[in-house]
Each structure stands twice: as C-alpha cells, then as structure tokens.
Design an enzyme around this catalytic site. Sequence first.
Site, PDB file in Angstrom:
ATOM      1  N   ASP A 128      76.301  65.699  38.198  1.00 56.71           N
ATOM      2  CA  ASP A 128      77.239  66.029  37.120  1.00 56.71           C
ATOM      3  C   ASP A 128      78.370  66.910  37.636  1.00 56.71           C
ATOM      4  OD1 ASP A 128      75.604  64.686  35.358  1.00 56.71           O
ATOM      5  OD2 ASP A 128      74.536  66.499  34.729  1.00 56.71           O
TER       6      ASP A 128
HETATM    7  N1  URA Z   1      70.079  65.946  36.491  1.00 56.27           N
HETATM    8  C1  URA Z   1      71.073  66.424  35.739  1.00 56.27           C
HETATM    9  O1  URA Z   1      70.876  66.727  34.578  1.00 56.27           O
HETATM   10  N2  URA Z   1      72.299  66.565  36.296  1.00 56.27           N
HETATM   11  C2  URA Z   1      72.556  66.261  37.575  1.00 56.27           C
HETATM   12  O2  URA Z   1      73.684  66.412  38.028  1.00 56.27           O
HETATM   13  C3  URA Z   1      71.501  65.762  38.361  1.00 56.27           C
HETATM   14  C4  URA Z   1      70.277  65.609  37.790  1.00 56.27           C
END
Ligand code: URA
Length: 263
Positions: A128
């Site tokens: 993310d």
């Molecule tokens: N899980 C999440 O919630 N975000 C990420 O970036 C990776 C795994």
Amino acid sequence: MSGKINKTNAVKTKTIMKIGEKRIKKLERLNKVLAHAGIASRRKADKLIARGHIKVNGKVITEYGIKVAGNDEIEVNGIPIFKEDKVYFVIFKPKGVITSVSDEHKRKTVMDYFKHIKQRIYPVGRLDWDTSGILLMTNDGDFAHQMMHPKHEIEKVYIAKIHGLADKENLRPLTYGIKIDGKKTNFAHYEILHVNTKKRVSIVKLTINEGRNHQVKKMFEAINLPVQKLKRESYGTLNLTGLKPGEYRAISKKERRSLLKMI
Ligand code: URA
C-alpha cells in the site's frame, strides 16, 4: 500481475518492448518465452496463443506446447517481442510511494527509484501507499508469477503498529484464520513485540503466507485493532538487511534459488 495480462505490455499499449541483446539460445516453450518477456503468465500466454494473438515467423500459432528457438521472430498482436536480460531487485519501499509502474496523477511510484535501469521491470505484488518495506522488482514474468501464486504460499513478515492493547486472547483469531472479503485467511503466526498501555498502542509481528489486497490491515481490522503503521520486513528468504528506505540492491542468483526452493 497475478495471472493477469500486464497492462503495460505490448499487447495493450502497442508500444514496442525494450529490446535486449540476448536472444533465446535453446528451444523453449512459447508460453514460457512469453511469460519471461512479461507479456502474461504461462497460463494466460496459452490463452493468447489459443486465441490467435501470437505469430511465430509471421505465422499465427494456435497449438499448445510449441517450442521456439533464438532466431524465431515472435509477435504479440503484430508487435515483436525480444528477450531482455532478466534482472531482479529488492527495494526498501518508503511510505508514501505507490507500487505501480505509472501514476496518472504523477505521484511518486517505485519506478522513480529505478530510472537508470534499462529493462522494463515491475513490482512483484504490491505494498500500500502508506506501507513501507521489502518489495521485489523484476522483468521476469515467470518468476513474478511463481512468487505471487497463492499455492506457493511464500511467507511474508509484517511489523504492525496497531491501535489497542494486543494480547493472546484478542490476537488468537489471526492464527486460525479470519474471514475477510468472504474468504478465510490461511493460518498465520503472530508475536507481540510491545504493548504501550498508556498510549494504547501495540507492536505486533505477523507472518502470513498469502498476498491478498490490504490483507494485514483487514485482518487486524477484523479483530478491532486497526493498523496505524505497517512495514514488511521480509519476503520469503529475503529481508531488508543493509537497505535504507528508498535503497535497492540486486537479488543474487543464490538468493533467487533459495526463494524458488520455497515453492
Ligand atoms: N497488507 C496490507 O494491509 N497492506 C500492505 O501493504 C501489505 C499487506
């Protein structure tokens, strides 16, 4: 790519792929060559072949299992593909960077760190925008597909700062699986690293072997312990040792072998 056809490839964009010097030397299956060129996973490549999108030496090929040699000309929807040298990197993605090959709003993407790399690399899976940590980058579609395939269950370790007081009781569901987006997660492993009762925050290390969208945040959300900060510490046998945010390094052959051994 998760088995989807890479939207940035020649099929979609009609852009001729960057040409590497190396051509295929021995006979290789056409679907493998297409996968290596980042066109699609082998399975999707088979579909492209069956649907008549692929030409070899000017002739449409629709049969499975065909092999090609180094001097064979391969075209995808009329656009020639060439083999590039395969490259593999691991980057410490900083927070505030998008895991994407481009961004229509011109925000910073992981590609900005690889401007001088001539091969057409892309991220293996995604983190993310607000998650930092380890991310693999390559131009080897086959390798990327292997790493991301759910059946291979590559372990990823995350460090999550969560709002709330973590204890064995409230974290237990993480271990046995939690329903997110209508599907139960695989078994996971957690370790409580720190609990700050005054600030009501905790630091938890979570190891999962899947890569679903926003999975870690959703898992903690499901047990009412929302994530405030998230970092991915390791991916299979690789970790962030020696890297600062924004830095990357090549993955050695030995490291690649150890990753592939896991599957
Ligand atoms: N899980 C999440 O919630 N975000 C990420 O970036 C990776 C795994």
